[in-house]
Design a protein around this motif. Structure first.
Motif, short mmCIF file in Angstrom:
data_model
loop_
_atom_site.label_atom_id
_atom_site.label_comp_id
_atom_site.label_asym_id
_atom_site.label_seq_id
_atom_site.Cartn_x
_atom_site.Cartn_y
_atom_site.Cartn_z
N MET A 166 0.67 -3.43 -3.98
CA MET A 166 0.27 -4.83 -3.97
C MET A 166 1.17 -5.66 -3.07
SD MET A 166 -2.36 -4.52 -5.90
CE MET A 166 -2.94 -6.20 -6.09
N PHE A 167 2.41 -5.22 -2.88
CA PHE A 167 3.36 -5.93 -2.03
C PHE A 167 3.54 -5.28 -0.66
CE2 PHE A 167 5.27 -7.01 -6.30
CZ PHE A 167 4.89 -8.34 -6.29
N LYS A 168 3.55 -3.96 -0.64
CA LYS A 168 3.98 -3.24 0.57
C LYS A 168 2.85 -2.53 1.31
CE LYS A 168 8.65 -3.56 -0.10
NZ LYS A 168 9.83 -3.26 0.69
N GLY A 169 1.66 -2.50 0.71
CA GLY A 169 0.53 -1.85 1.36
C GLY A 169 0.46 -0.36 1.10
N ASP A 170 -0.69 0.23 1.47
CA ASP A 170 -0.94 1.63 1.18
C ASP A 170 -0.08 2.59 2.00
OD1 ASP A 170 -2.83 0.97 -0.74
OD2 ASP A 170 -4.52 1.14 0.65
N GLU A 171 0.13 2.28 3.27
CA GLU A 171 0.89 3.21 4.11
C GLU A 171 2.32 3.37 3.58
OE1 GLU A 171 2.44 3.72 8.72
OE2 GLU A 171 0.70 2.44 8.33
N PHE A 172 3.00 2.27 3.32
CA PHE A 172 4.35 2.33 2.77
C PHE A 172 4.35 3.08 1.43
CE2 PHE A 172 7.64 0.92 -0.08
CZ PHE A 172 8.79 0.94 0.70
N THR A 173 3.38 2.74 0.59
CA THR A 173 3.32 3.33 -0.75
C THR A 173 3.06 4.83 -0.68
OG1 THR A 173 2.53 1.22 -1.61
CG2 THR A 173 2.19 3.15 -3.01
N ASN A 174 2.19 5.27 0.22
CA ASN A 174 1.94 6.70 0.38
C ASN A 174 3.20 7.43 0.86
OD1 ASN A 174 -0.71 6.44 -0.46
ND2 ASN A 174 -1.51 6.22 1.61
#
Length: 183
Positions: A166-174
């Motif tokens: 929700m804060f960092k986006g999908d790419e960072f989270t993946n």
């Protein structure tokens, strides 16, 4: 600007559902404060694991908060639900469209306040009747506008990663999930 998340702890909270999000959010360099809703910084979970909260509810004002997180567990969820100041804070956050996360039994708090109306939501099986006018999906994690709900202990990692996204986006989270060897 640094994002700020508050995770609320009440005696009887589910340890995995509280501490997994705290750990994962901190790994993502998101500022997290654990908050005891009682008069003691020491909060004991539903499995008799005591945790030292960062702060007491009464010592904070939450104006800097970007997200509020409610872990489940019993009787912890009921203690959170009985805390009038927390309920008022949740209502204020919802009215402003700010982020709220709740997992396991805790979505019942949002449901009883009618914050899940016409939204997809999930919770621990057996608590879905408390999600008033929500669309219960039985999925591990649901995101509906500003509200993120999780199903239970088994979904704690997925829930935590969704909070990060929700804060960092999908790419960072993946990338974070890969570093943590989350499959």
């Amino acid at each position: 600007m640094d994002k700020k998340v508050y995770v609320f702890l009440a005696d009887g909270f589910e340890e995995v559902e509280a501490l997994t999000p705290v750990d994962v959010l901190r790994r993502a360099d998101i500022n997290v404060t654990t908050v005891s809703i009682s008069n003691s910084l020491t909060v004991t979970g539903s499995h008799q694991i005591s945790v030292l909260a960062d702060a007491l509810f009464t010592d904070l004002e939450f104006s800097d908060a970007d997200m509020l997180v409610l872990p489940g567990g019993l009787p912890g969820t009921h203690h959170l639900n009985d805390h009038k100041e927390l309920i008022n804070l949740l209502l204020e956050f919802s009215a402003k469209g700010k982020l709220i996360g709740a997992i396991c039994a805790a979505p019942l708090i949002l449901g009883q306040q009618k914050l899940l109306e016409n939204k997809n939501a999930t919770c621990y099986p057996g608590f879905e009747d408390n999600l008033i006018n929500a669309d219960y999906t039985a999925q591990p994690v649901e995101v509906a506008d500003n509200i993120i709900t999780g199903q239970g202990v088994g979904a704690a990692m997925k829930f935590a990663l969704q909070l990060v996204a929700m804060f960092k986006g999908d790419e960072f989270t993946n990338e974070l999930a890969q570093k943590m060897v989350v499959s």
